[in-house]
Design an enzyme around this catalytic site. Structure first.
Site, PDB file in Angstrom:
ATOM      1  N   LYS A  36       0.835  -1.214   0.000  1.00  0.00           N
ATOM      2  CA  LYS A  36       0.000   0.000   0.000  1.00  0.00           C
ATOM      3  C   LYS A  36       0.865   1.258   0.000  1.00  0.00           C
ATOM      4  CE  LYS A  36      -1.759   1.531   4.055  1.00  0.00           C
ATOM      5  NZ  LYS A  36      -1.619   2.922   4.511  1.00  0.00           N
ATOM      6  N   ASN A  37       1.796   1.326   0.963  1.00  0.00           N
ATOM      7  CA  ASN A  37       2.519   2.587   1.126  1.00  0.00           C
ATOM      8  C   ASN A  37       3.553   2.838   0.031  1.00  0.00           C
ATOM      9  OD1 ASN A  37       0.928   3.228   3.267  1.00  0.00           O
ATOM     10  ND2 ASN A  37       2.379   2.516   4.834  1.00  0.00           N
ATOM     11  N   ARG A 106      -3.494  10.633   3.988  1.00  0.00           N
ATOM     12  CA  ARG A 106      -2.262  11.380   4.249  1.00  0.00           C
ATOM     13  C   ARG A 106      -1.272  11.299   3.083  1.00  0.00           C
ATOM     14  NH1 ARG A 106       0.419  13.887   8.313  1.00  0.00           N
ATOM     15  NH2 ARG A 106       2.685  13.727   8.291  1.00  0.00           N
ATOM     16  N   CYS A 130      -5.060  12.325  12.687  1.00  0.00           N
ATOM     17  CA  CYS A 130      -5.927  11.168  12.516  1.00  0.00           C
ATOM     18  C   CYS A 130      -5.921  10.375  13.795  1.00  0.00           C
ATOM     19  CB  CYS A 130      -5.504  10.324  11.333  1.00  0.00           C
ATOM     20  SG  CYS A 130      -4.234   9.166  11.744  1.00  0.00           S
ATOM     21  N   ARG A 135       0.410  14.000  13.665  1.00  0.00           N
ATOM     22  CA  ARG A 135       1.000  13.880  12.330  1.00  0.00           C
ATOM     23  C   ARG A 135       1.170  15.215  11.606  1.00  0.00           C
ATOM     24  NH1 ARG A 135      -1.467   8.600   9.478  1.00  0.00           N
ATOM     25  NH2 ARG A 135       0.616   8.421   8.657  1.00  0.00           N
ATOM     26  N   PRO A 136       2.036  16.073  12.126  1.00  0.00           N
ATOM     27  CA  PRO A 136       2.279  17.358  11.464  1.00  0.00           C
ATOM     28  C   PRO A 136       3.046  17.179  10.146  1.00  0.00           C
ATOM     29  CG  PRO A 136       3.805  17.058  13.293  1.00  0.00           C
ATOM     30  CD  PRO A 136       2.880  15.880  13.313  1.00  0.00           C
ATOM     31  N   VAL A 137       3.217  18.294   9.405  1.00  0.00           N
ATOM     32  CA  VAL A 137       3.951  18.216   8.128  1.00  0.00           C
ATOM     33  C   VAL A 137       5.128  19.195   8.108  1.00  0.00           C
ATOM     34  CG1 VAL A 137       2.044  17.333   6.727  1.00  0.00           C
ATOM     35  CG2 VAL A 137       2.299  19.809   7.029  1.00  0.00           C
ATOM     36  N   ASP A 138       5.586  19.589   9.301  1.00  0.00           N
ATOM     37  CA  ASP A 138       6.647  20.594   9.383  1.00  0.00           C
ATOM     38  C   ASP A 138       7.936  20.172   8.664  1.00  0.00           C
ATOM     39  OD1 ASP A 138       6.534  18.663  11.524  1.00  0.00           O
ATOM     40  OD2 ASP A 138       8.195  19.710  12.485  1.00  0.00           O
ATOM     41  N   LEU A 139       8.260  18.887   8.700  1.00  0.00           N
ATOM     42  CA  LEU A 139       9.511  18.454   8.058  1.00  0.00           C
ATOM     43  C   LEU A 139       9.413  18.554   6.536  1.00  0.00           C
ATOM     44  CD1 LEU A 139      10.254  15.310  10.282  1.00  0.00           C
ATOM     45  CD2 LEU A 139      11.275  17.587  10.458  1.00  0.00           C
ATOM     46  N   ASP A 323       3.437  -0.188  12.300  1.00  0.00           N
ATOM     47  CA  ASP A 323       2.240  -0.728  11.653  1.00  0.00           C
ATOM     48  C   ASP A 323       1.963  -2.179  12.063  1.00  0.00           C
ATOM     49  OD1 ASP A 323       2.008   1.700  10.409  1.00  0.00           O
ATOM     50  OD2 ASP A 323       2.878   1.034   8.507  1.00  0.00           O
ATOM     51  N   VAL A 345       6.642   5.706  17.852  1.00  0.00           N
ATOM     52  CA  VAL A 345       6.545   6.462  16.589  1.00  0.00           C
ATOM     53  C   VAL A 345       5.336   7.399  16.585  1.00  0.00           C
ATOM     54  CG1 VAL A 345       6.374   6.275  14.066  1.00  0.00           C
ATOM     55  CG2 VAL A 345       7.754   4.618  15.350  1.00  0.00           C
ATOM     56  N   ARG A 415      -9.048   0.308   3.651  1.00  0.00           N
ATOM     57  CA  ARG A 415      -8.061   1.289   3.178  1.00  0.00           C
ATOM     58  C   ARG A 415      -6.745   0.608   2.855  1.00  0.00           C
ATOM     59  NH1 ARG A 415      -7.539   6.718   6.578  1.00  0.00           N
ATOM     60  NH2 ARG A 415      -6.038   6.934   4.897  1.00  0.00           N
TER      61      ARG A 415
HETATM   62  N1  EPU Z   1       6.387  13.745  11.894  1.00  0.00           N
HETATM   63  C1  EPU Z   1       6.585  15.049  12.262  1.00  0.00           C
HETATM   64  N2  EPU Z   1       6.676  15.998  11.281  1.00  0.00           N
HETATM   65  C2  EPU Z   1       6.560  15.696   9.954  1.00  0.00           C
HETATM   66  C3  EPU Z   1       6.360  14.354   9.593  1.00  0.00           C
HETATM   67  C4  EPU Z   1       6.285  13.396  10.585  1.00  0.00           C
HETATM   68  O1  EPU Z   1       6.670  15.348  13.454  1.00  0.00           O
HETATM   69  O2  EPU Z   1       6.653  16.616   9.127  1.00  0.00           O
HETATM   70  C5  EPU Z   1       6.286  12.709  12.936  1.00  0.00           C
HETATM   71  C6  EPU Z   1       4.909  12.037  12.942  1.00  0.00           C
HETATM   72  O3  EPU Z   1       3.951  12.791  13.650  1.00  0.00           O
HETATM   73  C7  EPU Z   1       5.211  10.701  13.576  1.00  0.00           C
HETATM   74  C8  EPU Z   1       6.624  10.407  13.104  1.00  0.00           C
HETATM   75  O4  EPU Z   1       7.163  11.656  12.653  1.00  0.00           O
HETATM   76  O5  EPU Z   1       5.172  10.812  14.963  1.00  0.00           O
HETATM   77  C9  EPU Z   1       6.730   9.398  11.992  1.00  0.00           C
HETATM   78  O6  EPU Z   1       5.894   9.783  10.922  1.00  0.00           O
HETATM   79  P1  EPU Z   1       6.249   9.507   9.400  1.00  0.00           P
HETATM   80  O7  EPU Z   1       6.290  10.802   8.694  1.00  0.00           O
HETATM   81  O8  EPU Z   1       7.418   8.611   9.307  1.00  0.00           O
HETATM   82  O9  EPU Z   1       4.959   8.707   8.950  1.00  0.00           O
HETATM   83  P2  EPU Z   1       4.115   8.959   7.645  1.00  0.00           P
HETATM   84  O10 EPU Z   1       4.993   9.183   6.494  1.00  0.00           O
HETATM   85  O11 EPU Z   1       3.028   9.919   7.903  1.00  0.00           O
HETATM   86  C10 EPU Z   1       4.121   6.459   6.897  1.00  0.00           C
HETATM   87  C11 EPU Z   1       3.091   5.419   6.605  1.00  0.00           C
HETATM   88  C12 EPU Z   1       2.444   4.972   7.899  1.00  0.00           C
HETATM   89  C13 EPU Z   1       3.527   4.422   8.821  1.00  0.00           C
HETATM   90  C14 EPU Z   1       4.604   5.490   9.056  1.00  0.00           C
HETATM   91  C15 EPU Z   1       5.766   4.999   9.894  1.00  0.00           C
HETATM   92  C16 EPU Z   1       2.337   6.095   4.427  1.00  0.00           C
HETATM   93  C17 EPU Z   1       1.235   6.598   3.577  1.00  0.00           C
HETATM   94  N3  EPU Z   1       2.083   5.988   5.725  1.00  0.00           N
HETATM   95  O12 EPU Z   1       3.419   7.529   7.497  1.00  0.00           O
HETATM   96  O13 EPU Z   1       1.548   3.927   7.555  1.00  0.00           O
HETATM   97  O14 EPU Z   1       2.959   4.066  10.060  1.00  0.00           O
HETATM   98  O15 EPU Z   1       5.113   5.929   7.791  1.00  0.00           O
HETATM   99  O16 EPU Z   1       6.342   3.880   9.325  1.00  0.00           O
HETATM  100  O17 EPU Z   1       3.402   5.773   3.921  1.00  0.00           O
HETATM  101  C18 EPU Z   1      -0.292   2.524   7.883  1.00  0.00           C
HETATM  102  O18 EPU Z   1      -0.003   1.992   6.786  1.00  0.00           O
HETATM  103  O19 EPU Z   1      -1.145   2.045   8.666  1.00  0.00           O
HETATM  104  C19 EPU Z   1       0.380   3.764   8.256  1.00  0.00           C
HETATM  105  C20 EPU Z   1      -0.086   4.581   9.190  1.00  0.00           C
END
Ligand code: EPU
Length: 455
Positions: A36-37, A106, A130, A135-139, A323, A345, A415
């Site tokens: 999926k991802n 997302r 969610c 799950r912010p997007v600051d990075l 996950d 995480v 999903r």
């Molecule tokens: N984070 C920040 N700022 C950012 C981005 C992330 O603080 O700008 C934090 C998040 O809040 C979290 C941590 O960093 O606490 C890790 O988040 P990450 O960005 O790695 O996760 P993601 O990219 O949003 C993907 C998968 C998730 C999976 C995570 C961790 C996709 C679409 N989603 O999410 O998958 O849990 O990586 O491996 O690729 C799932 O499939 O059930 C799922 C939630």
């Protein structure tokens, strides 16, 4: 090997339930779908190219369907044939992604990097928090700014545009405060068409990140180091067409391994990439579950004599995947002894504990830690999945519980799991998808439990 009905996605997912009669061992072969991802982010990556992109092994998931709708809304043409998805972004000209779709998914936000790289401008609604955390997007935002974009968040929309006169992002050296999967993918896509070299430090190392890099490279991108903490991208001006196959879904495979372990079953899974599953395989072996690599791309799980307790700490790859935490909680609930789960995480990803307790588990949660005291047997009950992996954990628990378990929340399950109920039926699980609350026993899908089992 049996084939699954090429069912359309189940439209009644919100109101349907899964009914499971637990306690039956499973036996046979399960075909693992594409990840999926990976599939979702490859679809975003196809925006980088104005020629035909063929993506194979695309799973049948509600999220993939929604991501397709996002791309269509941007002016991209898509055609799906079984597990093959053809994408052509030649006429992609809309920089504004639709709010209703992005807020549901997302991964669609990650397309901001590709949109900005192709069009020089992007308006992307924030994906929002969610069920599993803020799950912010600051990075993502800081990385795009470092590459020469002006990014402002106003009224819930992330507005970005490239500042340089030629409309191209500039290569940059970027350090990610944490190895975010999504931020790594967003920035890797953005850097692919940027002017000059980008170095992403403390990058995520997940297999899906590597898959995206391989996909982009198959179109002529110059990405090196994916799978390590430092990814180097030499920007190119243009990408060309590709024909690419998505990697197998390690989380789906891991969920089937846990389903096999909890039901003391003999299951064969393929295709899988065992290296992607190492933390899961080692944890299951630590618990006493025999797992053997039968061929380079298949894993066989055999019944354990006893299931032993084990501790888990979720971490970015190659650590134990967040996950898989929920399905493992279901398994540890029936292991002999006490286990401790530390979710590091996401800050709110233990909500399935209370639903597992409804099935007779003995789990206490404090902050991000769950204390699991193993019980000999779970007993079926009505339960509600609060997110994708939570719903999967309840399915796994239901397979082992005595009597009937009824699971709501299938809109989450669908999903991310490609026809999970049908795949489980094919290896002998007594599982049915019913309309409404299950009381009217309206059967939406009914596989043949015995005829289609293959070993
Ligand atoms: N984070 C920040 N700022 C950012 C981005 C992330 O603080 O700008 C934090 C998040 O809040 C979290 C941590 O960093 O606490 C890790 O988040 P990450 O960005 O790695 O996760 P993601 O990219 O949003 C993907 C998968 C998730 C999976 C995570 C961790 C996709 C679409 N989603 O999410 O998958 O849990 O990586 O491996 O690729 C799932 O499939 O059930 C799922 C939630």
């Amino acid at each position: 090997m049996s084939s699954l009905p090429d069912a359309k996605l189940l439209p009644e997912a919100d109101s349907s339930v899964l009914q499971i009669w637990g306690g039956h061992p499973l036996r046979g072969h399960i075909k693992v779908s594409g990840a999926k991802n990976s599939a979702l982010v490859l679809m975003a990556g196809a925006l980088l190219c104005s020629e035909d992109c063929r993506i194979r092994n695309v799973p049948l998931l509600a999220d993939v369907e929604r991501m397709g709708q996002v791309l269509s809304a941007l002016g991209v043409s898509l055609e799906r044939n079984g597990d093959i998805l053809d994408i052509n972004a030649r006429d992609f000209s809309t920089s504004k992604a639709p709010y209703e779709l992005v807020t549901q998914l997302r991964a669609s936000f990650f397309a901001i990097g590709a949109i900005l790289a192709r069009l020089g401008v992007a308006q992307m609604p924030l994906p929002g928090g969610c069920a599993i955390g803020a799950r912010p997007v600051d990075l993502h935002v800081r990385g795009l700014q470092a590459m020469g974009a002006e990014v402002q968040i106003e009224h819930g929309i992330c507005n970005a545009h490239v500042l340089s006169s030629d409309g191209r992002l500039k290569g940059a050296k970027i350090y990610l405060d944490s190895p975010s999967v999504g931020a790594t993918e967003t920035l890797m896509m953005a850097a692919t068409l940027a002017d000059g070299e980008t170095i992403l430090d403390n990058a995520a190392r997940e297999p899906e990140v590597v898959d995206l890099a391989n996909f982009c490279n198959s179109m002529g991108a110059k990405i090196q180091g994916a799978g390590t903490s430092t990814i180097t991208i030499q920007g190119v001006r243009k990408l060309h067409s590709t024909d690419y196959t998505v990697i197998p879904d390690r989380i789906e495979a891991g969920t089937f391994l846990v389903a096999g372990a909890i039901t003391r079953s003999d299951l064969l899974l393929s295709p899988v990439v065992p290296e992607h599953l190492l933390p899961v395989i080692f944890k299951l072996q630590e618990m006493g579950v025999p797992i053997v690599e039968e061929a380079p791309n298949s894993l066989r799980i055999l019944p354990a004599d006893t299931l032993k307790a084990a501790d888990i700490e979720t971490l970015p790859h190659p650590g134990f995947p967040t996950d898989m935490q929920a399905p493992f909680m279901a398994l540890l609930a029936v292991a002999e002894g006490d286990s401790l789960i530390n979710e590091t995480v996401f800050e709110n990803r233990l909500r399935h504990a209370s639903e597992l307790n409804r099935l007779g588990a003995d789990i206490r949660v404090k902050g991000n830690i769950a204390f699991v005291r193993g019980v000999p047997l779970l007993s079926g009950a009505p339960v509600l999945g609060s997110d994708l992996r939570a719903a999967a954990a309840l399915v796994v628990a239901g397979l082992a519980a005595s009597g009937k378990t009824t699971i709501k929340g299938l809109q989450f399950l669908d999903r991310g799991y490609d026809r999970l109920d049908l795949k489980l039926q094919q290896v002998g699980a007594k599982i049915q998808r019913l309309g409404e609350t299950g009381t009217d026993a309206e059967l939406i899908e009914n596989g043949n439990n015995s005829a289609s089992v293959s070993t």
